[in-house]
Design a protein around this motif. Sequence first.
Motif, mmCIF file in Angstrom:
data_model
loop_
_atom_site.group_PDB
_atom_site.id
_atom_site.type_symbol
_atom_site.label_atom_id
_atom_site.label_comp_id
_atom_site.label_asym_id
_atom_site.label_seq_id
_atom_site.Cartn_x
_atom_site.Cartn_y
_atom_site.Cartn_z
ATOM 1 N N MET A 1 7.211 5.152 -0.820
ATOM 2 C CA MET A 1 5.853 5.638 -0.722
ATOM 3 C C MET A 1 4.991 5.085 -1.854
ATOM 4 N N CYS A 2 5.463 5.093 -3.100
ATOM 5 C CA CYS A 2 4.654 4.628 -4.220
ATOM 6 C C CYS A 2 4.515 3.110 -4.259
ATOM 7 N N ARG A 3 5.289 2.407 -3.470
ATOM 8 C CA ARG A 3 5.113 0.960 -3.422
ATOM 9 C C ARG A 3 3.743 0.598 -2.893
ATOM 10 N N ASN A 4 3.095 1.536 -2.218
ATOM 11 C CA ASN A 4 1.759 1.290 -1.689
ATOM 12 C C ASN A 4 0.679 1.383 -2.754
ATOM 13 N N ILE A 5 1.000 1.919 -3.921
ATOM 14 C CA ILE A 5 0.025 2.001 -4.991
ATOM 15 C C ILE A 5 -0.015 0.641 -5.677
ATOM 16 N N LYS A 6 -1.201 0.056 -5.676
ATOM 17 C CA LYS A 6 -1.362 -1.283 -6.214
ATOM 18 C C LYS A 6 -2.075 -1.233 -7.552
ATOM 19 N N THR A 7 -1.840 -2.251 -8.374
ATOM 20 C CA THR A 7 -2.546 -2.374 -9.633
ATOM 21 C C THR A 7 -4.040 -2.495 -9.347
ATOM 22 N N LEU A 8 -4.840 -1.728 -10.064
ATOM 23 C CA LEU A 8 -6.277 -1.718 -9.825
ATOM 24 C C LEU A 8 -7.079 -2.254 -11.003
ATOM 25 N N PHE A 9 -6.427 -2.497 -12.128
ATOM 26 C CA PHE A 9 -7.134 -2.925 -13.332
ATOM 27 C C PHE A 9 -7.293 -4.439 -13.396
ATOM 28 N N ASN A 10 -8.424 -4.854 -13.918
ATOM 29 C CA ASN A 10 -8.736 -6.245 -14.237
ATOM 30 C C ASN A 10 -8.842 -7.142 -13.006
ATOM 31 N N PHE A 11 -9.574 -6.665 -12.026
ATOM 32 C CA PHE A 11 -9.876 -7.474 -10.851
ATOM 33 C C PHE A 11 -11.372 -7.734 -10.802
ATOM 34 N N ASP A 12 -11.724 -8.838 -10.217
ATOM 35 C CA ASP A 12 -13.125 -9.151 -9.989
ATOM 36 C C ASP A 12 -13.305 -9.362 -8.497
ATOM 37 N N PRO A 13 -14.009 -8.508 -7.793
ATOM 38 C CA PRO A 13 -14.750 -7.341 -8.273
ATOM 39 C C PRO A 13 -13.805 -6.188 -8.632
ATOM 40 N N PRO A 14 -14.310 -5.241 -9.438
ATOM 41 C CA PRO A 14 -13.478 -4.108 -9.853
ATOM 42 C C PRO A 14 -13.009 -3.262 -8.670
ATOM 43 N N ALA A 15 -12.029 -2.428 -8.934
ATOM 44 C CA ALA A 15 -11.495 -1.530 -7.909
ATOM 45 C C ALA A 15 -12.609 -0.659 -7.344
ATOM 46 N N THR A 16 -12.548 -0.433 -6.052
ATOM 47 C CA THR A 16 -13.539 0.415 -5.391
ATOM 48 C C THR A 16 -13.092 1.872 -5.439
ATOM 49 N N GLU A 17 -14.024 2.766 -5.162
ATOM 50 C CA GLU A 17 -13.684 4.181 -5.095
ATOM 51 C C GLU A 17 -12.653 4.441 -3.994
ATOM 52 N N ASP A 18 -12.752 3.696 -2.885
ATOM 53 C CA ASP A 18 -11.774 3.850 -1.797
ATOM 54 C C ASP A 18 -10.374 3.464 -2.251
ATOM 55 N N GLU A 19 -10.248 2.397 -3.030
ATOM 56 C CA GLU A 19 -8.934 1.981 -3.533
ATOM 57 C C GLU A 19 -8.365 3.016 -4.495
ATOM 58 N N ILE A 20 -9.211 3.546 -5.349
ATOM 59 C CA ILE A 20 -8.766 4.580 -6.295
ATOM 60 C C ILE A 20 -8.361 5.838 -5.540
ATOM 61 N N ALA A 23 -4.938 5.270 -3.828
ATOM 62 C CA ALA A 23 -3.843 5.318 -4.798
ATOM 63 C C ALA A 23 -3.584 6.757 -5.245
ATOM 64 N N SER A 24 -4.652 7.515 -5.438
ATOM 65 C CA SER A 24 -4.520 8.919 -5.846
ATOM 66 C C SER A 24 -3.836 9.745 -4.764
ATOM 67 N N LEU A 25 -4.207 9.506 -3.523
ATOM 68 C CA LEU A 25 -3.583 10.207 -2.405
ATOM 69 C C LEU A 25 -2.085 9.904 -2.347
ATOM 70 N N GLN A 26 -1.709 8.640 -2.494
ATOM 71 C CA GLN A 26 -0.294 8.267 -2.466
ATOM 72 C C GLN A 26 0.470 8.932 -3.612
ATOM 73 N N PHE A 27 -0.156 8.974 -4.796
ATOM 74 C CA PHE A 27 0.477 9.585 -5.957
ATOM 75 C C PHE A 27 0.731 11.077 -5.722
ATOM 76 N N VAL A 28 -0.271 11.779 -5.213
ATOM 77 C CA VAL A 28 -0.124 13.218 -4.955
ATOM 78 C C VAL A 28 0.886 13.463 -3.835
ATOM 79 N N ARG A 29 0.886 12.608 -2.817
ATOM 80 C CA ARG A 29 1.898 12.725 -1.759
ATOM 81 C C ARG A 29 3.301 12.598 -2.340
ATOM 82 N N LYS A 30 3.481 11.636 -3.234
ATOM 83 C CA LYS A 30 4.796 11.422 -3.832
ATOM 84 C C LYS A 30 5.211 12.631 -4.667
ATOM 85 N N LEU A 31 4.288 13.127 -5.495
ATOM 86 C CA LEU A 31 4.615 14.264 -6.354
ATOM 87 C C LEU A 31 4.919 15.521 -5.552
ATOM 88 N N SER A 32 4.124 15.767 -4.509
ATOM 89 C CA SER A 32 4.266 17.012 -3.759
ATOM 90 C C SER A 32 5.355 16.942 -2.699
#
Length: 92
Positions: A1-20, A23-32
């Motif tokens: 499940m967490c393999r779907n979380i991608k690095t979001l730092f240092n991209f041009d253009p920067p990470a979008t709110e949708d990408e963040i 990633a947050s949804l995947q993280f909470v899914r994994k934890l819960s």
Amino acid sequence: MCRNIKTLFNFDPPATEDEIQAASLQFVRKLSGFNKPSKANEEAFQLAVEEVAAAARKLLDSLVTQAEPRNREVEIERARIRSAKRFGAGEK
């Protein structure tokens, strides 16, 4: 499940709110352990996603680097090559 979380730092253009958010949804899914929470847990689950997204945005906004921004297309191609090496070329 967490393999779907991608690095979001240092991209041009920067990470979008949708990408963040994704990633947050995947993280909470994994934890819960919930892909979709029950009605009883839905409010807590959504609050956690919002708080993780806010923390992720704060982190991304505060990080600094001297490295050149990464190119999304180049990184996607590198990931495709790594995947092909790991799992073999898919037959169609």
